[in-house]
Design an enzyme around this catalytic site. Structure first.
Site, PDB file in Angstrom:
ATOM      1  N   ASP A  65       0.777  -1.441  -0.254  1.00 58.13           N
ATOM      2  CA  ASP A  65      -0.083   0.042   0.075  1.00 58.13           C
ATOM      3  C   ASP A  65       0.881   1.163  -0.028  1.00 58.13           C
ATOM      4  O   ASP A  65       0.617   2.368   0.916  1.00 58.13           O
ATOM      5  CB  ASP A  65      -0.911   0.167   1.188  1.00 58.13           C
ATOM      6  CG  ASP A  65      -2.049  -1.032   1.098  1.00 58.13           C
ATOM      7  OD1 ASP A  65      -2.200  -1.815   0.314  1.00 58.13           O
ATOM      8  OD2 ASP A  65      -2.728  -1.123   2.015  1.00 58.13           O
ATOM      9  N   LYS A  81       0.427  -7.521  -9.214  1.00 56.31           N
ATOM     10  CA  LYS A  81      -0.656  -6.388  -8.331  1.00 56.31           C
ATOM     11  C   LYS A  81      -1.652  -7.134  -7.673  1.00 56.31           C
ATOM     12  O   LYS A  81      -2.339  -8.025  -8.391  1.00 56.31           O
ATOM     13  CB  LYS A  81      -1.091  -5.170  -9.390  1.00 56.31           C
ATOM     14  CG  LYS A  81      -0.218  -4.725 -10.431  1.00 56.31           C
ATOM     15  CD  LYS A  81       0.804  -3.993  -9.984  1.00 56.31           C
ATOM     16  CE  LYS A  81       1.615  -3.596 -11.316  1.00 56.31           C
ATOM     17  NZ  LYS A  81       1.906  -4.484 -12.463  1.00 56.31           N
ATOM     18  N   CYS A 104      -2.027  -2.581   7.841  1.00 52.74           N
ATOM     19  CA  CYS A 104      -1.903  -3.635   6.725  1.00 52.74           C
ATOM     20  C   CYS A 104      -0.629  -4.430   6.722  1.00 52.74           C
ATOM     21  O   CYS A 104      -0.702  -5.760   6.309  1.00 52.74           O
ATOM     22  CB  CYS A 104      -2.239  -2.860   5.269  1.00 52.74           C
ATOM     23  SG  CYS A 104      -3.912  -2.463   5.221  1.00 52.74           S
TER      24      CYS A 104
HETATM   25  C1  VGL Z   1      -4.688   0.781   5.777  1.00 47.72           C
HETATM   26  C2  VGL Z   1      -6.087   1.626   7.307  1.00 47.72           C
HETATM   27  C3  VGL Z   1      -7.122   1.496   6.555  1.00 47.72           C
HETATM   28  C4  VGL Z   1      -3.299   0.265   5.671  1.00 47.72           C
HETATM   29  C5  VGL Z   1      -5.481   0.483   4.937  1.00 47.72           C
HETATM   30  O1  VGL Z   1      -2.993   0.075   4.384  1.00 47.72           O
HETATM   31  O2  VGL Z   1      -2.301   0.214   6.368  1.00 47.72           O
HETATM   32  N1  VGL Z   1      -4.986   1.296   6.816  1.00 47.72           N
HETATM   33  N2  VGL Z   1      -6.904   0.828   5.233  1.00 47.72           N
END
Ligand code: VGL
Ligand code: ZN
Length: 228
Positions: A28, A126, A169
Site C-alpha cells: 500500500d 498487483k 496492513c
Molecule cells: C490501511 C487503514 C485502512 C493500511 C488500509 O494500508 O495500512 N490502513 N486501510
C-alpha cells in the site's frame, strides 16, 4: 557417461528444490497513506527509496504490490456512518468491530495511485484489496485474495514484507503470511506506522508469532545474504 549426466541432473533438481525462493511484498505505498494524503502516515514517503534500492540490489523471485482499493461507500469510511468519530471503533450490524477511517484509496482516484517515484514494473504482481487490511484475506478471513495462490505458483518459501501502515496492513499481511507457512520477514526501515506505540506493539506481536524483523541493509549486504 549417461549415469554422470543423470546424477548431475538429479543434483541440480535437488538444489533447486531445496533453495529458498523469495518474494518482496510492497504494501500500500499509495498517495492517500503518504504525507498530504487523506490518511497520511508520517514519513511514509521515506519507504520509497528503500524499496527502489531493494528491488535493484537484492535478489527477488517475484515482487508483489498491494493496493488498498475501496468503493466510495466503503464501510470503513467515517463519512458513511452518521455521528461516528474518526479512528473510533464502531460495531457493525453483523457484530464486526470496524475502525473508522477517513475516506481513502477510493478506486481510480489519485489517492489510490502508487507514490509517483515508486518503481512499479510490468512484471510485478498487483494485488488489490477491497475490503481488508491483509494482502491475503479480508478482515473476517471469509474470502481470500489471489496472493497465496500466486506465491505458490512461483514456489515462494520466504516473504519480505514492508510498506504502510506497519501497524495495520503490513502487520496483518505478515500475520497471515506466517499462518500460511511462509518464512516471514518484516522490513522495518521500509515500513512506517500510525504511531510509535502501535508500531512497537505490532513489532512485538509479529516477533512473538515468529516473524523476523530485518532492515534493508541486512538483505542487501552480500555477507548476510546467505544467512537470511
Ligand atoms: C490501511 C487503514 C485502512 C493500511 C488500509 O494500508 O495500512 N490502513 N486501510
Ligand atoms: Zn483501507
Amino acid at each position: 557417461m549417461n549415469l554422470v549426466v543423470l546424477l548431475g541432473v538429479t543434483l541440480l533438481l535437488l538444489a533447486h528444490l531445496s533453495s529458498a525462493k523469495r518474494a518482496l511484498i510492497i504494501v500500500d505505498v499509495q498517495n492517500d497513506f503518504l504525507p498530504g494524503g487523506s490518511l497520511a502516515v508520517s514519513e511514509a514517503d521515506k519507504v520509497v527509496p528503500v524499496f527502489n534500492k531493494l528491488r535493484k540490489e537484492a535478489h527477488w523471485d517475484k515482487i508483489f504490490q498491494t493496493q488498498d482499493w475501496h468503493v466510495e461507500k466503503h464501510v470503513s469510511f467515517v463519512n458513511n456512518h452518521e455521528g461516528a468519530e474518526v479512528f473510533s471503533t464502531v460495531k457493525l450490524e453483523d457484530g464486526t468491530e470496524q475502525r473508522m477511517w477517513p475516506a481513502h484509496c477510493v478506486q481510480n482516484t489519485k489517492g489510490a495511485e502508487f507514490h509517483p517515484d515508486l518503481i512499479v514494473e510490468e512484471t510485478d504482481e498487483k494485488n488489490q484489496t477491497v475490503d481488508s487490511y491483509s494482502g491475503f484475506f479480508d478482515n473476517n478471513k471469509a474470502s481470500q485474495t489471489e496472493l497465496h495462490e500466486k506465491l505458490q505458483e512461483e514456489n515462494i518459501t520466504e516473504v519480505y514484507i514492508g510498506g504502510v501502515a506497519l501497524d495495520v496492513c503490513v502487520m496483518s499481511t505478515c500475520v497471515h503470511a506466517v499462518e500460511l507457512g511462509y518464512k516471514t520477514y518484516v522490513i522495518e526501515d521500509a515500513s512506517k506506522g500510525l504511531s510509535k506505540e502501535s508500531v512497537d506493539a505490532a513489532l512485538a506481536k509479529l516477533v512473538s508469532l515468529g516473524v523476523t524483523v530485518v532492515n534493508s541493509s541486512d538483505i542487501i549486504m552480500p555477507s548476510n545474504k546467505d544467512e537470511l
